[in-house]
Design a protein around this motif. Structure first.
Motif, PDB file in Angstrom:
ATOM      1  N   UNK A 182      41.114  45.478  40.678  1.00  0.00           N
ATOM      2  CA  UNK A 182      40.517  46.584  39.921  1.00  0.00           C
ATOM      3  C   UNK A 182      40.597  46.398  38.405  1.00  0.00           C
ATOM      4  N   UNK A 183      41.673  45.739  37.937  1.00  0.00           N
ATOM      5  CA  UNK A 183      41.854  45.490  36.501  1.00  0.00           C
ATOM      6  C   UNK A 183      42.702  44.240  36.342  1.00  0.00           C
ATOM      7  N   UNK A 184      42.558  43.529  35.221  1.00  0.00           N
ATOM      8  CA  UNK A 184      43.414  42.357  35.000  1.00  0.00           C
ATOM      9  C   UNK A 184      44.884  42.758  34.911  1.00  0.00           C
ATOM     10  N   UNK A 185      45.769  41.876  35.360  1.00  0.00           N
ATOM     11  CA  UNK A 185      47.197  42.118  35.164  1.00  0.00           C
ATOM     12  C   UNK A 185      47.860  40.845  34.672  1.00  0.00           C
ATOM     13  N   UNK A 186      48.865  41.047  33.807  1.00  0.00           N
ATOM     14  CA  UNK A 186      49.514  39.927  33.123  1.00  0.00           C
ATOM     15  C   UNK A 186      50.907  39.644  33.648  1.00  0.00           C
ATOM     16  N   UNK A 187      51.398  40.442  34.607  1.00  0.00           N
ATOM     17  CA  UNK A 187      52.685  40.200  35.253  1.00  0.00           C
ATOM     18  C   UNK A 187      52.476  40.372  36.754  1.00  0.00           C
ATOM     19  N   UNK A 188      52.787  39.351  37.523  1.00  0.00           N
ATOM     20  CA  UNK A 188      52.612  39.413  38.971  1.00  0.00           C
ATOM     21  C   UNK A 188      52.457  38.015  39.541  1.00  0.00           C
ATOM     22  N   UNK A 189      51.984  37.941  40.772  1.00  0.00           N
ATOM     23  CA  UNK A 189      51.796  36.627  41.374  1.00  0.00           C
ATOM     24  C   UNK A 189      50.728  36.699  42.461  1.00  0.00           C
ATOM     25  N   UNK A 190      50.184  35.537  42.775  1.00  0.00           N
ATOM     26  CA  UNK A 190      49.343  35.359  43.951  1.00  0.00           C
ATOM     27  C   UNK A 190      50.010  34.330  44.841  1.00  0.00           C
ATOM     28  N   UNK A 191      49.864  34.500  46.153  1.00  0.00           N
ATOM     29  CA  UNK A 191      50.476  33.577  47.107  1.00  0.00           C
ATOM     30  C   UNK A 191      49.555  33.433  48.297  1.00  0.00           C
ATOM     31  N   UNK A 192      49.444  32.216  48.804  1.00  0.00           N
ATOM     32  CA  UNK A 192      48.575  31.963  49.944  1.00  0.00           C
ATOM     33  C   UNK A 192      49.052  30.710  50.672  1.00  0.00           C
ATOM     34  N   UNK A 193      48.895  30.708  51.987  1.00  0.00           N
ATOM     35  CA  UNK A 193      49.177  29.507  52.774  1.00  0.00           C
ATOM     36  C   UNK A 193      47.989  28.558  52.687  1.00  0.00           C
ATOM     37  N   UNK A 194      48.284  27.274  52.647  1.00  0.00           N
ATOM     38  CA  UNK A 194      47.244  26.236  52.605  1.00  0.00           C
ATOM     39  C   UNK A 194      47.605  25.142  53.597  1.00  0.00           C
TER      40      UNK A 194
END
Length: 289
Positions: free
Chosen positions: A159-171
């Protein structure tokens, strides 16, 4: 002679959320005329744990996302004398703003690839992650293009940009050494115009950098690309990729181990608002997410 002297009060307590369900505490330890035995941790006024001295850190890992918690600690000596309570420190756990198990691709938008068209990933009902906490079949699949500019690329928009956080995904990597070019990335475009990239944080396979090792890469409009080959060798099977941003640095992790970190570019505080899987150039080899 009975010891009735309490320990000094712990100081400098800092509570910091490190995930949607985790808080890390640290403080400056107490002193005592005999010995400090332990520290008691309190959350919102209630006792939650005892930490054996001289340890002055504690991690909670079963909290509720998006919730504010206030902590204090007190010291206990070997004669069961207690110090005064430390300073209070409050923190709010992170919130999950997007989550998917690839039951379908309804939340994913085909991304603009290098040939100027939109070409997304596919749903594969026969493959699923075997990692703990991973999703079983179906999964998202990147498809090999017929030209170098024909990528396989989809994104989740926030919904909006964020500057603190993470993304995680299995590959799911299928080889230890080939020309695969794909992974996960955080992105932001100026005015959401895909022809004007502002920020890119990438982790995965980049055959232009190495056939045998994973790479992490950072792009900013001001500094352009920084690309680094990690010491993490590629291996066949499912891996957990994570890119974290803390407002100052970008951290890249594979299977729970940090493989790289860089200072955020000047555009970093703008944050990112898209999570991509695949690559905008030909992935060269099929991959699953």
């Amino acid at each position: 002679v009975d010891d009735i002297e309490p320990p000094s009060t712990p100081t400098n307590l800092v509570a910091e959320s490190t995930d949607y369900n985790k808080v890390h505490l640290s403080w400056t330890g107490s002193t005592d005329n005999v010995a400090v035995a332990s520290y008691e941790v309190f959350r919102n006024g209630s006792y939650v744990a005892t930490v054996t001295a001289p340890t002055t850190t504690y991690d909670e890992t079963t909290l509720t996302q998006g919730t504010t918690y206030t902590y204090q600690v007190r010291a206990k000596d070997t004669s069961s004398n207690y110090s005064e309570m430390s300073n209070s420190s409050a923190t709010k756990t992170w919130s999950i703003i997007a989550q998917t198990n690839f039951a379908n691709l309804s939340g994913w938008t085909p991304g603009r690839v290098a040939d100027g068209t939109d070409r997304g990933v596919s749903l594969d009902a026969g493959v699923g992650s075997n990692l703990s906490g991973g999703s079983s079949a179906p999964s998202a699949r990147t498809d090999v293009g017929s030209a170098g500019t024909m990528g396989s690329y989809s994104y989740l928009g926030f919904p909006a940009p964020f500057a603190v956080g993470y993304i995680e995904c299995s590959f799911n990597d299928t080889a230890v050494n080939n020309n695969s070019r794909q992974g996960i990335s955080f992105r932001k475009f100026a005015n959401d115009d895909v022809t004007q990239p502002r920020l890119v944080y990438f982790l995965g396979c980049d055959s232009a950098m190495s056939f045998a090792y994973y790479s992490y890469e950072v792009f900013s409009a001001s500094a352009l690309w920084t690309k680094v080959v990690t010491s993490k060798a590629r291996s066949i099977g499912w891996h957990r990729f994570r890119i974290s941003i803390d407002g100052s640095n970008v951290f890249f992790s594979i299977d729970g181990t940090q493989v790289g970190a860089v200072a955020e570019p000047v555009e970093g505080p703008e944050g990112c608002n898209r999570f991509y899987i695949g690559h905008n150039y030909n992935v060269n080899q099929t991959g699953w997410y």
